[in-house]
Scaffold this motif. Structure first.
Motif, PDB file in Angstrom:
ATOM      1  N   PRO A 729      33.729  41.630  37.037  1.00 38.93           N
ATOM      2  CA  PRO A 729      34.303  40.977  38.213  1.00 38.93           C
ATOM      3  C   PRO A 729      35.794  41.298  38.328  1.00 38.93           C
ATOM      4  O   PRO A 729      36.493  41.382  37.317  1.00 38.93           O
ATOM      5  N   SER A 730      36.272  41.466  39.553  1.00 33.54           N
ATOM      6  CA  SER A 730      37.687  41.776  39.756  1.00 33.54           C
ATOM      7  C   SER A 730      38.571  40.555  39.562  1.00 33.54           C
ATOM      8  O   SER A 730      39.780  40.662  39.500  1.00 33.54           O
ATOM      9  N   SER A 731      37.963  39.381  39.499  1.00 34.20           N
ATOM     10  CA  SER A 731      38.722  38.139  39.381  1.00 34.20           C
ATOM     11  C   SER A 731      38.027  37.225  38.396  1.00 34.20           C
ATOM     12  O   SER A 731      36.822  37.324  38.181  1.00 34.20           O
ATOM     13  N   LEU A 732      38.799  36.316  37.806  1.00 34.33           N
ATOM     14  CA  LEU A 732      38.184  35.319  36.927  1.00 34.33           C
ATOM     15  C   LEU A 732      37.335  34.335  37.720  1.00 34.33           C
ATOM     16  O   LEU A 732      36.422  33.725  37.188  1.00 34.33           O
ATOM     17  N   ASP A 733      37.645  34.187  39.001  1.00 28.29           N
ATOM     18  CA  ASP A 733      36.812  33.345  39.864  1.00 28.29           C
ATOM     19  C   ASP A 733      35.626  34.190  40.299  1.00 28.29           C
ATOM     20  O   ASP A 733      35.636  34.840  41.330  1.00 28.29           O
ATOM     21  N   PHE A 734      34.556  34.202  39.479  1.00 27.59           N
ATOM     22  CA  PHE A 734      33.464  35.130  39.706  1.00 27.59           C
ATOM     23  C   PHE A 734      32.613  34.777  40.916  1.00 27.59           C
ATOM     24  O   PHE A 734      31.784  35.555  41.340  1.00 27.59           O
ATOM     25  N   THR A 735      32.794  33.583  41.510  1.00 27.27           N
ATOM     26  CA  THR A 735      32.044  33.250  42.714  1.00 27.27           C
ATOM     27  C   THR A 735      32.546  34.024  43.927  1.00 27.27           C
ATOM     28  O   THR A 735      31.860  34.148  44.924  1.00 27.27           O
ATOM     29  N   LYS A 736      33.774  34.554  43.838  1.00 27.49           N
ATOM     30  CA  LYS A 736      34.349  35.291  44.965  1.00 27.49           C
ATOM     31  C   LYS A 736      34.756  36.706  44.572  1.00 27.49           C
ATOM     32  O   LYS A 736      35.303  37.444  45.371  1.00 27.49           O
ATOM     33  N   ALA A 737      34.507  37.084  43.314  1.00 26.78           N
ATOM     34  CA  ALA A 737      35.020  38.347  42.803  1.00 26.78           C
ATOM     35  C   ALA A 737      34.274  39.546  43.361  1.00 26.78           C
ATOM     36  O   ALA A 737      33.077  39.495  43.623  1.00 26.78           O
ATOM     37  N   LEU A 738      35.013  40.619  43.554  1.00 29.12           N
ATOM     38  CA  LEU A 738      34.425  41.903  43.897  1.00 29.12           C
ATOM     39  C   LEU A 738      33.952  42.544  42.599  1.00 29.12           C
ATOM     40  O   LEU A 738      34.700  42.640  41.640  1.00 29.12           O
ATOM     41  N   MET A 739      32.694  42.979  42.535  1.00 33.81           N
ATOM     42  CA  MET A 739      32.166  43.600  41.323  1.00 33.81           C
ATOM     43  C   MET A 739      32.606  45.055  41.267  1.00 33.81           C
ATOM     44  O   MET A 739      32.321  45.839  42.173  1.00 33.81           O
ATOM     45  N   LEU A 740      33.318  45.416  40.225  1.00 36.86           N
ATOM     46  CA  LEU A 740      33.825  46.772  40.060  1.00 36.86           C
ATOM     47  C   LEU A 740      33.035  47.505  38.983  1.00 36.86           C
ATOM     48  O   LEU A 740      32.641  46.905  37.978  1.00 36.86           O
ATOM     49  N   PRO A 741      32.796  48.796  39.166  1.00 38.08           N
ATOM     50  CA  PRO A 741      32.129  49.562  38.098  1.00 38.08           C
ATOM     51  C   PRO A 741      33.023  49.617  36.866  1.00 38.08           C
ATOM     52  O   PRO A 741      34.252  49.667  36.982  1.00 38.08           O
ATOM     53  N   ALA A 742      32.416  49.590  35.698  1.00 38.14           N
ATOM     54  CA  ALA A 742      33.188  49.554  34.451  1.00 38.14           C
ATOM     55  C   ALA A 742      33.220  50.938  33.794  1.00 38.14           C
ATOM     56  O   ALA A 742      32.282  51.721  33.922  1.00 38.14           O
ATOM     57  N   ILE A 743      34.303  51.205  33.112  1.00 39.12           N
ATOM     58  CA  ILE A 743      34.391  52.409  32.274  1.00 39.12           C
ATOM     59  C   ILE A 743      33.558  52.131  31.023  1.00 39.12           C
ATOM     60  O   ILE A 743      33.808  51.164  30.303  1.00 39.12           O
ATOM     61  N   THR A 744      32.561  52.951  30.773  1.00 44.36           N
ATOM     62  CA  THR A 744      31.629  52.682  29.670  1.00 44.36           C
ATOM     63  C   THR A 744      31.748  53.680  28.527  1.00 44.36           C
ATOM     64  O   THR A 744      31.034  53.583  27.541  1.00 44.36           O
ATOM     65  N   ASP A 745      32.650  54.651  28.647  1.00 43.37           N
ATOM     66  CA  ASP A 745      32.854  55.637  27.587  1.00 43.37           C
ATOM     67  C   ASP A 745      33.797  55.053  26.527  1.00 43.37           C
ATOM     68  O   ASP A 745      34.960  54.733  26.817  1.00 43.37           O
ATOM     69  N   LYS A 746      33.297  54.897  25.296  1.00 41.45           N
ATOM     70  CA  LYS A 746      34.085  54.244  24.241  1.00 41.45           C
ATOM     71  C   LYS A 746      35.380  55.002  23.933  1.00 41.45           C
ATOM     72  O   LYS A 746      36.426  54.395  23.693  1.00 41.45           O
ATOM     73  N   GLU A 747      35.316  56.317  23.975  1.00 37.21           N
ATOM     74  CA  GLU A 747      36.508  57.107  23.676  1.00 37.21           C
ATOM     75  C   GLU A 747      37.611  56.836  24.705  1.00 37.21           C
ATOM     76  O   GLU A 747      38.787  56.669  24.351  1.00 37.21           O
ATOM     77  N   THR A 748      37.216  56.763  25.983  1.00 37.67           N
ATOM     78  CA  THR A 748      38.188  56.470  27.042  1.00 37.67           C
ATOM     79  C   THR A 748      38.743  55.059  26.887  1.00 37.67           C
ATOM     80  O   THR A 748      39.945  54.821  27.071  1.00 37.67           O
ATOM     81  N   LEU A 749      37.871  54.112  26.535  1.00 37.72           N
ATOM     82  CA  LEU A 749      38.306  52.722  26.350  1.00 37.72           C
ATOM     83  C   LEU A 749      39.326  52.617  25.224  1.00 37.72           C
ATOM     84  O   LEU A 749      40.343  51.930  25.346  1.00 37.72           O
ATOM     85  N   ASP A 750      39.043  53.300  24.120  1.00 35.23           N
ATOM     86  CA  ASP A 750      39.986  53.285  22.993  1.00 35.23           C
ATOM     87  C   ASP A 750      41.328  53.882  23.395  1.00 35.23           C
ATOM     88  O   ASP A 750      42.397  53.386  23.004  1.00 35.23           O
ATOM     89  N   GLN A 751      41.271  54.941  24.199  1.00 34.15           N
ATOM     90  CA  GLN A 751      42.506  55.609  24.648  1.00 34.15           C
ATOM     91  C   GLN A 751      43.326  54.682  25.549  1.00 34.15           C
ATOM     92  O   GLN A 751      44.542  54.544  25.384  1.00 34.15           O
ATOM     93  N   LEU A 752      42.655  54.012  26.506  1.00 38.30           N
ATOM     94  CA  LEU A 752      43.350  53.092  27.418  1.00 38.30           C
ATOM     95  C   LEU A 752      43.899  51.891  26.659  1.00 38.30           C
ATOM     96  O   LEU A 752      44.980  51.385  26.984  1.00 38.30           O
ATOM     97  N   GLN A 753      43.169  51.445  25.659  1.00 41.35           N
ATOM     98  CA  GLN A 753      43.632  50.328  24.827  1.00 41.35           C
ATOM     99  C   GLN A 753      44.933  50.711  24.119  1.00 41.35           C
ATOM    100  O   GLN A 753      45.899  49.933  24.108  1.00 41.35           O
ATOM    101  N   GLY A 754      44.973  51.910  23.555  1.00 41.39           N
ATOM    102  CA  GLY A 754      46.175  52.371  22.861  1.00 41.39           C
ATOM    103  C   GLY A 754      47.355  52.547  23.797  1.00 41.39           C
ATOM    104  O   GLY A 754      48.499  52.197  23.452  1.00 41.39           O
ATOM    105  N   VAL A 833      36.899  50.583  36.049  1.00 41.59           N
ATOM    106  CA  VAL A 833      38.033  49.957  35.362  1.00 41.59           C
ATOM    107  C   VAL A 833      37.631  49.569  33.945  1.00 41.59           C
ATOM    108  O   VAL A 833      36.455  49.378  33.635  1.00 41.59           O
ATOM    109  N   ALA A 834      38.632  49.466  33.096  1.00 40.24           N
ATOM    110  CA  ALA A 834      38.433  48.930  31.740  1.00 40.24           C
ATOM    111  C   ALA A 834      38.924  47.494  31.725  1.00 40.24           C
ATOM    112  O   ALA A 834      39.974  47.176  32.287  1.00 40.24           O
TER     113      ALA A 834
END
Length: 856
Positions: A729-754, A833-834
């Protein structure tokens, strides 16, 4: 470029000069009035309201007059024209009688009704009535003008009752509000379905009795209703063609048969809205929230519904020709008989969707679509779609089509601890399953924390359960995990405790007893018992209450109120926060330190059990009496039947019956036998005492033996690695949030985290060590944020998880990152998004992680 201008395109100034040259004896002001009247006649010649509005805008522009000024002059012209129409010499006698009638009535005020009728005469009354009705159109036009003027004057006001009244007046008079400016207007619950026009045509006699009046929807075409609140409004048959409803709240609105062609509904909330037979051709519904919407037989041809939520929706018979449903959640939707010709369903969720009864999927794009547990009427139906091989399907999907058989259901049940209430819930669930052979129960042992609960829900989802029954571990934190089940198309039923109102729309029912009333009933009984058994004594109560828990405090309040109403003399002698079996010594210490205690009260099964054990082990059974709120198990039943036991009374919530009814309701929701809205189910409780020998013995045979039961063994929670969601969800208020596709590649997630760790850590340490900033913020607690980052490392959203974090966001390094980036998600191109968690510690340390559970 070089064509000659038509007379209507001649510059106004040149036209005036030419006219003055020919009619030199007419003053300039008279000339301007003549030109205006000529312009008004041109606009008035258009009978169609849309064409007339377009011509009006053109004329205002041609004469270089502000549009609103020109519109008001034109309405005055129309009003005067109507007045001149009724100034015919033929009507002068009638008007004369109308004016004189008032004088006659005053003169006859003291006369009887018979005398008045004699003096006036029938002809005079008839003439006066004729004058009244002949002038009615002029009066109505004046009312229309006043209503529209009121609406225009309230443009910048969020809520205006006078504006609501004015709009409803226009509807009553079957007038339109074409092109109305109602941005962010609060029109909640407005009723705009009152226009009935007289008709005398073939349609009139098409059915019997004849339909002399035809309902016509309110005309709001081309209106700007962006961000407006129309929750619960009735707009049946309304014309909203080309209207701007971006971000509007249309929850529960009635738009049956409405015209929404080309309307902009991007990001709108259409939850539980009624749009049966509505026309939404070419409408923009991207990112809209349409859970449980009724779109039966609606026309959605060429509409754009990207990244929207159509969960539990009714699309039976709908036209979805060339519609774009890319990455939209259609789980549990009824698509029977729908036409999905060349529809784009790439990446769409169609879990549990019903595609039977002739649903057409010829030419539909199904790459990466999720069709697990979906129902089809033919193998050819799916194979006529493009890239159907690349869609996720059940391994035996073809066999299911060939041999459909009876629908089977999986019911998951979360067991957080060994409390007997959870075993009794399971007993009820399994009892219903035994009566219906198509139900499989999956009990899962988790733990008491919200994190363990969330992991349990995730594991049940991996097993494709149809429903989950659980008692929420935390009334705030549990909501997010339950939301993940909801968007997967799983029915969640709460037992024992209910989520707060803002989170209830992701749950289908909650079975809960009245905690305060339970406490009251046992408190009142205890007081009445003390009057008989402790005559002349002061009642000294020791509380084993666990009242620091929000869940248990209402029990304590009710208990105290019940005692008060009995009028006994009593003391709040002592209390303990003992809440686990390891806390037995706390209860014993309270009894030793307060030897005058003669009553112990326990708020739940654990504390009541501790109270009984402490009394027995200290040899105080004849002195200290125990009252508690516990489920009626075989052990407690036997204690109530034994007068030598210290347990005098309990209040039972009937967990076994609750489990049975919760399972029954979940299956009814899935099969569409009950409404799919949240249903609060107050469950009765029962007071059992040592005096209730007969009812307790009667229930003893069906009461669960905790030591020797045949319940299905619970599965254990697996220790799985961090979970990567496919959507966030794009917002913590999930009743109104726009659902965004998630980045699911672990290597990319680790890179963005760093990358984010590096961006924030150095700056945060500098801020904490800076003397200037120490005077601004005295930080003693951690600041926790939910951050969304795209694949380029751009921070597009940062939200605090508590009030302190939200208030201090501007003091963190995230504020600098956000100030350089676009923070409005509606203006962002939808891209993966991550989802990261950022924690700022008071000592200057920053921690960035992915795969966390975020809570509102």
């Amino acid at each position: 470029m070089g064509r000659n201008k038509t007379p209507r395109e001649t510059e106004p100034a040149a036209e005036i000069k030419e006219f003055l040259h020919e009619k030199g004896d007419i003053t300039e002001i008279e000339n301007v009035l003549i030109i205006l009247e000529d312009s008004f006649r041109t606009v008035a010649a258009f009978e169609d309201s849309v064409e007339q509005e377009y011509e009006l805008i053109k004329e205002a522009k041609r004469l270089d007059i502000p549009l609103e000024s020109y519109r008001r002059m034109f309405e005055t012209y129309q009003s005067n024209k109507a007045a001149r129409t009724f100034n015919s010499p033929l009507l002068k006698p009638i008007k004369f009688f109308d004016r004189r009638l008032g004088d006659i009535v005053k003169w006859c005020e003291n006369l009887s009704i018979y005398s008045l009728a004699t003096v006036i005469g029938q002809f005079t009354l008839l003439a006066a009535m004729a004058a009244y009705f002949l002038e009615a159109p002029q009066r109505q036009q004046q009312a229309i003008n006043e209503a529209r003027e009121e609406i225009r004057e309230q443009n910048d006001v969020e809520y205006s009752q006078s504006r609501i009244d004015a709009i409803q007046s226009l509807n009553d008079m079957c007038e339109s509000l074409l092109g109305g400016q109602l941005v962010k207007a609060n029109l909640q619950g407005i009723q705009l379905n009152k226009c009935y026009k007289f008709q005398l045509s073939r349609e009139t006699f098409a059915q019997w009795p004849p339909q002399l009046f035809k309902h016509e929807g309110f005309n709001l075409s081309q209106s700007n209703l962006a961000g407006a609140n129309l929750k619960g409004a009735n707009l049946e048959g309304a014309n909203l063609e080309g209207a701007n409803l971006e971000g509007a709240n249309l929850e529960g609105v009635n738009l049956k048969g409405a015209n929404l062609k080309g309307a902009n509904l991007k990001g709108a909330n259409l939850r539980i809205a009624h749009l049966e037979q509505a026309d939404l051709e070419s409408a923009n519904l991207d990112g809209s929230f349409m859970s449980r919407i009724n779109l039966r037989d609606a026309n959605l041809t060429k509409a754009s519904i990207v990244h929207a939520v159509l969960l539990w929706s009714n699309l039976a018979g709908a036209k979805l020709i060339q519609v774009n449903l890319e990455h939209t959640n259609l789980s549990r939707s009824n698509l029977q008989g729908a036409i999905l010709y060349k529809a784009n369903l790439e990446g769409a969720l169609l879990r549990y969707a019903d595609l039977r009864n002739g649903t057409i999927m010829i030419g539909a794009e199904l790459e990466d679509a999720d069709l697990k547990r979906a129902k089809f009427w033919s193998a050819d139906q799916l194979e006529r779609a493009y890239n159907w091989e690349k869609a996720t399907k059940d391994s035996n999907w073809e066999a299911k089509i060939a041999n459909p058989g009876m629908d089977t259901y999986k019911i998951g049940f979360l067991i957080p601890n060994d409390a007997s209430s959870h075993k009794l819930y399971q007993q009820g669930i399994e009892k219903y399953a035994k009566e219906h052979q198509n139900i499989e129960v999956i009990p899962l042992k988790t733990g008491d924390s919200p994190q363990a609960e969330a992991e349990g829900i995730r594991q049940l989802l991996a097993q494709d359960v149809d429903a989950i029954v659980l008692r929420p571990r935390d009334l705030q934190k549990s909501a997010t995990a339950i939301f993940s089940a909801y968007i997967s198309g799983v029915v969640t039923i709460n037992v024992g405790d209910c989520l707060p109102p803002e989170a209830q729309n992701v749950v289908f029912a909650c079975y809960e007893s009245d905690s305060s009333k339970m406490g009251y009933d046992i408190g009142k009984y205890m007081g009445s018992w003390a009057k008989k058994e402790l005559t002349g004594q002061v009642v000294n109560i020791g509380f084993v209450d666990g009242a620091d828990s929000t869940r248990y405090f209402p029990y304590l309040q009710g208990f105290l109120a019940g005692i008060k109403d009995t009028g006994i003399r009593w003391n709040y002698t002592a209390s303990t926060n003992a809440k686990s079996p390891e806390d037995l010594e706390k209860v014993k210490a309270m009894l030793r330190n307060n030897p005058n205690i003669n009553v112990l009260w326990g708020v739940n099964q654990t504390t009541t059990t501790l109270a009984i054990r402490a009394v027995k082990e200290l040899g105080l059974s004849e002195k200290v009496n125990v009252f508690g709120i516990v489920p009626l198990t075989r052990n407690f039943a036997n204690q109530l039947l034994n007068p030598k036991e210290p347990l005098q009374s309990i209040v039972d919530q009937s967990p076994s019956n609750v489990g049975y009814e919760a399972t029954k309701h979940a299956i009814a929701v899935i099969e569409g036998k009950v409404p799919r809205e949240y249903d609060y189910k107050p469950f009765p409780h029962h007071l059992f005492t040592q005096s209730d020998q007969k009812p307790v013995r009667k229930l003893l045979d069906s009461t669960l033996d905790l030591e020797n039961n045949n319940l299905k063994p619970a599965r254990l929670l697996k220790n799985l690695p961090p979970h990567i969601l496919s959507e966030v969800p794009s917002s913590l208020d999930f009743t109104k949030a726009l659902m965004l596709p998630a980045i699911t590649d672990k290597e990319t997630l680790d890179q963005l985290q760093g990358q984010l760790q590096k961006k924030t850590a150095q700056n945060w340490q500098t801020l904490v060590n800076s003397k200037a900033n120490q005077t601004v913020v005295s930080l003693t607690d951690n600041l926790v944020y939910r951050v969304l980052v795209n694949k380029n490392g751009t921070v597009i959203s940062a939200e605090g998880l508590d009030e302190l974090s939200r208030s201090l966001l501007k003091t963190t390094p995230l504020a600098n990152v956000l100030s350089q980036q676009a923070t409005n998600l509606s203006n962002q191109e939808i891209q993966p998004v991550a989802e990261l968690q950022v924690v700022f510690f008071p000592n200057g340390v920053v921690e960035v992680k992915w795969g966390k559970i975020f809570v509102p």
